[in-house]
Design a protein around this motif. Sequence first.
Motif, short mmCIF file in Angstrom:
data_model
loop_
_atom_site.label_atom_id
_atom_site.label_comp_id
_atom_site.label_asym_id
_atom_site.label_seq_id
_atom_site.Cartn_x
_atom_site.Cartn_y
_atom_site.Cartn_z
N GLU A 207 29.20 31.28 38.63
CA GLU A 207 30.21 31.43 39.70
C GLU A 207 29.56 31.15 41.05
O GLU A 207 28.42 31.53 41.31
N ILE B 133 30.18 36.70 37.01
CA ILE B 133 30.47 35.60 36.08
C ILE B 133 29.36 34.55 36.20
O ILE B 133 29.02 34.13 37.30
N ARG B 134 28.84 34.13 35.05
CA ARG B 134 27.74 33.16 35.08
C ARG B 134 28.22 31.83 35.66
O ARG B 134 29.28 31.31 35.31
N THR C 108 30.33 37.07 42.13
CA THR C 108 30.77 37.86 40.98
C THR C 108 29.67 37.87 39.91
O THR C 108 28.66 37.16 40.02
N VAL D 268 32.71 42.20 38.39
CA VAL D 268 33.58 41.23 37.73
C VAL D 268 32.78 40.47 36.67
O VAL D 268 31.74 39.87 36.98
N ARG D 269 33.26 40.46 35.42
CA ARG D 269 32.54 39.81 34.33
C ARG D 269 33.30 38.62 33.72
O ARG D 269 32.71 37.81 33.01
N ASP D 270 34.59 38.54 33.99
CA ASP D 270 35.37 37.45 33.40
C ASP D 270 36.57 37.17 34.30
O ASP D 270 36.85 37.91 35.25
N PRO D 271 37.33 36.09 34.02
CA PRO D 271 38.49 35.75 34.86
C PRO D 271 39.54 36.84 34.92
O PRO D 271 40.26 36.95 35.93
N VAL D 272 39.66 37.63 33.87
CA VAL D 272 40.64 38.72 33.90
C VAL D 272 40.26 39.75 34.96
O VAL D 272 41.11 40.21 35.73
N ASP D 273 38.98 40.11 35.00
CA ASP D 273 38.51 41.03 36.04
C ASP D 273 38.72 40.43 37.43
O ASP D 273 39.09 41.15 38.37
#
Length: 251
Positions: A145, A142-143, A140, A60-65
């Motif tokens: 997170e 995501i930085r 995740t 997961v790299r962003d909120p969409v993922d």
Amino acid sequence: MMWRRSITIRLTAVFATASTVVLLTVGSVLGFVVETHFNEQDLTELRGKLELIRHAFAKVRDPVDLATLPQLLDDALVGHEGLSVAVVNPDGQIFYGAPAANFPNAMLSGVATPLPEPVRPLKWERGEHTYSGIVATAITGIRGERLYRVSIAVDTQHHQQFMAVFHRALWILVAFGMLLAGVLGWMAARMGMAPVRRIVEVAKGITVNQLKERLPLETVPSELLELAGSFNDMLSRLEDAFHRLSNFSSD
């Protein structure tokens, strides 16, 4: 009492008791090994699913993922009967559950620090079902997170059913083993007491005309060799004394 004086009954009881102890010991060790195998098997399966979930979170790299992650987990975990998964987000809310109702409340609490790797599964019951599960953390890609709490469990009802059948079969085997050990013990004791019965038969057959009767020492067990030798010596002394008495009477 008569049974207390019977060496045969004593030997039979000892043989049957020893056999029962051996059967129970072997059955207990075997049951422990099987139970340990099931626990290791469950832990291996749970760890495999944990790594799958962690791998999905790491991608997961962003909120969409993140929003599409529950559907990806559904696809990845489809077909796993008896498997329960619950993921709690950093705010303590259920992020993913399939189903989450099987877990104890303590396993669904949020976590701020990484949990140690599970080394043994936890056990709990819900109604007629027994579960084995682990709890760990995932994060995740995501930085910034925070940690997610991942709880995974499998229904071990089939394990419990197997162990119930195993223990039932064990008790039947022990009962049959006690009966068989008693019969075999009685036969072995009877065979072992045969030399003693032979001594009794020789003693009953002693008359003034049968003083030359002796026990064959080559067929006597080593434990009774001294007794048989003493018995033969006694017969020799009786025979000699009788001959002397007969000669004295003739004179």
